[in-house]
Motif scaffolding. Structure first.
Motif, mmCIF file in Angstrom:
data_model
loop_
_atom_site.group_PDB
_atom_site.id
_atom_site.type_symbol
_atom_site.label_atom_id
_atom_site.label_comp_id
_atom_site.label_asym_id
_atom_site.label_seq_id
_atom_site.Cartn_x
_atom_site.Cartn_y
_atom_site.Cartn_z
ATOM 1 N N CYS A 124 0.819 -1.210 0.000
ATOM 2 C CA CYS A 124 0.000 0.000 0.000
ATOM 3 C C CYS A 124 0.854 1.262 0.000
ATOM 4 N N LEU A 125 2.161 1.116 0.104
ATOM 5 C CA LEU A 125 3.055 2.268 0.016
ATOM 6 C C LEU A 125 3.524 2.513 -1.414
ATOM 7 N N GLN A 126 3.181 1.597 -2.334
ATOM 8 C CA GLN A 126 3.498 1.817 -3.737
ATOM 9 C C GLN A 126 2.569 2.873 -4.314
ATOM 10 N N ALA A 127 3.132 3.808 -5.038
ATOM 11 C CA ALA A 127 2.333 4.902 -5.594
ATOM 12 C C ALA A 127 1.257 4.402 -6.548
ATOM 13 N N ASP A 128 1.507 3.272 -7.211
ATOM 14 C CA ASP A 128 0.558 2.778 -8.220
ATOM 15 C C ASP A 128 -0.211 1.549 -7.764
ATOM 16 N N CYS A 129 -0.272 1.289 -6.464
ATOM 17 C CA CYS A 129 -0.878 0.040 -5.985
ATOM 18 C C CYS A 129 -2.343 -0.105 -6.389
ATOM 19 N N ALA A 130 -3.083 1.001 -6.477
ATOM 20 C CA ALA A 130 -4.516 0.925 -6.780
ATOM 21 C C ALA A 130 -4.793 0.311 -8.151
ATOM 22 N N ARG A 131 -3.873 0.469 -9.073
ATOM 23 C CA ARG A 131 -4.132 -0.006 -10.439
ATOM 24 C C ARG A 131 -4.095 -1.526 -10.562
ATOM 25 N N TYR A 132 -3.638 -2.194 -9.525
ATOM 26 C CA TYR A 132 -3.534 -3.658 -9.571
ATOM 27 C C TYR A 132 -4.860 -4.362 -9.265
ATOM 28 N N PHE A 133 -5.849 -3.631 -8.776
ATOM 29 C CA PHE A 133 -7.065 -4.276 -8.277
ATOM 30 C C PHE A 133 -8.326 -3.649 -8.871
ATOM 31 N N VAL A 134 -9.346 -4.493 -9.058
ATOM 32 C CA VAL A 134 -10.646 -4.017 -9.495
ATOM 33 C C VAL A 134 -11.696 -4.539 -8.516
ATOM 34 N N TYR A 135 -12.655 -3.686 -8.184
ATOM 35 C CA TYR A 135 -13.679 -4.016 -7.187
ATOM 36 C C TYR A 135 -15.013 -4.242 -7.898
ATOM 37 N N LEU A 136 -15.536 -5.449 -7.736
ATOM 38 C CA LEU A 136 -16.716 -5.873 -8.481
ATOM 39 C C LEU A 136 -17.998 -5.600 -7.717
ATOM 40 N N SER A 137 -19.110 -5.636 -8.461
ATOM 41 C CA SER A 137 -20.422 -5.372 -7.855
ATOM 42 C C SER A 137 -20.810 -6.427 -6.823
ATOM 43 N N LEU A 161 -2.984 -13.367 0.287
ATOM 44 C CA LEU A 161 -2.200 -13.229 1.517
ATOM 45 C C LEU A 161 -2.939 -12.403 2.559
ATOM 46 N N LEU A 162 -3.611 -11.349 2.112
ATOM 47 C CA LEU A 162 -4.337 -10.454 3.021
ATOM 48 C C LEU A 162 -5.788 -10.887 3.225
ATOM 49 N N ASN A 163 -6.198 -11.943 2.537
ATOM 50 C CA ASN A 163 -7.585 -12.426 2.587
ATOM 51 C C ASN A 163 -8.565 -11.275 2.316
ATOM 52 N N LEU A 164 -8.308 -10.551 1.244
ATOM 53 C CA LEU A 164 -9.147 -9.400 0.912
ATOM 54 C C LEU A 164 -10.525 -9.800 0.389
ATOM 55 N N ASN A 165 -10.704 -11.107 0.131
ATOM 56 C CA ASN A 165 -12.044 -11.610 -0.187
ATOM 57 C C ASN A 165 -12.604 -12.408 0.983
ATOM 58 N N SER A 166 -12.208 -12.006 2.171
ATOM 59 C CA SER A 166 -12.826 -12.527 3.389
ATOM 60 C C SER A 166 -14.341 -12.353 3.286
ATOM 61 N N PRO A 167 -15.131 -13.349 3.701
ATOM 62 C CA PRO A 167 -16.597 -13.206 3.645
ATOM 63 C C PRO A 167 -17.092 -11.911 4.305
ATOM 64 N N TYR A 168 -16.451 -11.536 5.388
ATOM 65 C CA TYR A 168 -16.837 -10.301 6.074
ATOM 66 C C TYR A 168 -16.600 -9.086 5.175
ATOM 67 N N LEU A 169 -15.416 -9.028 4.570
ATOM 68 C CA LEU A 169 -15.097 -7.896 3.713
ATOM 69 C C LEU A 169 -15.964 -7.857 2.470
ATOM 70 N N VAL A 170 -16.185 -9.018 1.860
ATOM 71 C CA VAL A 170 -17.012 -9.079 0.651
ATOM 72 C C VAL A 170 -18.411 -8.543 0.948
ATOM 73 N N ASN A 171 -18.965 -8.925 2.073
ATOM 74 C CA ASN A 171 -20.297 -8.469 2.445
ATOM 75 C C ASN A 171 -20.314 -6.962 2.666
ATOM 76 N N GLN A 172 -19.339 -6.444 3.405
ATOM 77 C CA GLN A 172 -19.270 -5.003 3.655
ATOM 78 C C GLN A 172 -19.092 -4.230 2.345
ATOM 79 N N ARG A 173 -18.231 -4.758 1.496
ATOM 80 C CA ARG A 173 -17.939 -4.083 0.227
ATOM 81 C C ARG A 173 -19.156 -4.099 -0.692
ATOM 82 N N LYS A 174 -19.836 -5.244 -0.766
ATOM 83 C CA LYS A 174 -21.022 -5.359 -1.619
ATOM 84 C C LYS A 174 -22.109 -4.392 -1.165
ATOM 85 N N ASN A 175 -22.338 -4.321 0.131
ATOM 86 C CA ASN A 175 -23.358 -3.401 0.643
ATOM 87 C C ASN A 175 -23.019 -1.955 0.289
ATOM 88 N N TRP A 176 -21.749 -1.629 0.390
ATOM 89 C CA TRP A 176 -21.319 -0.265 0.070
ATOM 90 C C TRP A 176 -21.533 0.044 -1.412
#
Length: 236
Positions: A124-137, A161-176
């Motif tokens: 997350c300290l890389q200036a271009d880190c955001a371009r590596y990921f896409v957030y789906l509906s 590694l970070l479990n960014l598709n943790s069920p908890y996170l997926v649910n929070q992200r989808k609602n948002w």
């Protein structure tokens, strides 16, 4: 994942400890455990990250979650960077949270632990880190479709590694995202300003950002970029 720009130094006590850094993994663990100024360092990191978890971009304070200071490069891998402010970020979930959350739902630094491959990990300290990921509906995060195969492998390694598709996170992200998409549709149908809508969640308020900044920014595209260029260039 939002790029974090390090500023400041984390305070006198952290820097004093870094002047004589640990040389072994055991020393790093012992000295970090007894370091009595984590609350001070946490405040520096909270301000620097606009209240967001460095990896997941949730707002822990809004979800009733704690936080912990995360070593991007683990203490065991590089003890000398244990007290180096440039190696520290704030990640959601405190030790107390781990007692109540299902293991499959654990994410961020507590999912990563001491696992780390510097050649694969997207920091997350890389200036271009955001371009590596896409957030789906559906709430999932995936490697961006425009990446080269090697870059996709790095993005997937980081997600896993970070479990960014943790069920908890997926649910929070989808609602948002669901709520945001409804608001966008409503604004389009009623000929209301999308720029004003974007500003609500993309421009800091009281030095805090709304959760899922990067997913929101992707939703607004060029509108977001134009808005940030004027109102919050430090976030570009």
């Amino acid at each position: 994942m939002r790029s974090i720009t390090k500023s400041g130094n984390g305070g006198y006590q952290l820097n004093r400890s870094h002047q004589t850094p640990p040389t072994t993994s055991d020393q790093a663990t012992s000295r970090w455990r007894s370091f009595g100024y984590k609350a001070e360092v946490t405040q520096y990191l909270l301000a620097e990250q606009y209240g967001l978890c460095a990896y997941s971009e949730v707002r822990p304070d809004q979800l009733g979650l704690g936080v912990h200071i995360e070593h991007i490069e683990p203490k065991s891998a590089n003890p000398a960077r244990t007290f180096y402010y440039g190696n520290l970020v704030l990640s959601a979930l405190s030790s107390d949270d781990l007692k109540t959350i299902d293991k499959t739902a654990v994410f961020g630094g507590h999912a990563k632990l001491s696992q780390y491959d510097a050649l694969l990990f997207i920091s997350c300290l890389q200036a271009d880190c955001a371009r590596y990921f896409v957030y789906l509906s559906n709430g999932n995060v995936e490697p961006a479709y425009t990446l080269e195969p090697e870059q996709k492998s790095k993005a997937q390694y980081t997600i896993d590694l970070l479990n960014l598709n943790s069920p908890y996170l997926v649910n929070q992200r989808k609602n948002w995202i669901d709520e945001l998409d409804e608001l966008i549709d409503e604004h389009i149908q009623n000929n209301m300003s999308l720029k004003h809508l974007a500003a609500i969640d993309l421009v800091p308020f009281n030095n805090k950002l709304s959760p899922f900044f990067t997913a929101t920014r992707q939703r607004f595209g060029q509108i977001a970029n134009q808005l940030l260029a004027i109102d919050a260039p430090e976030l570009l």
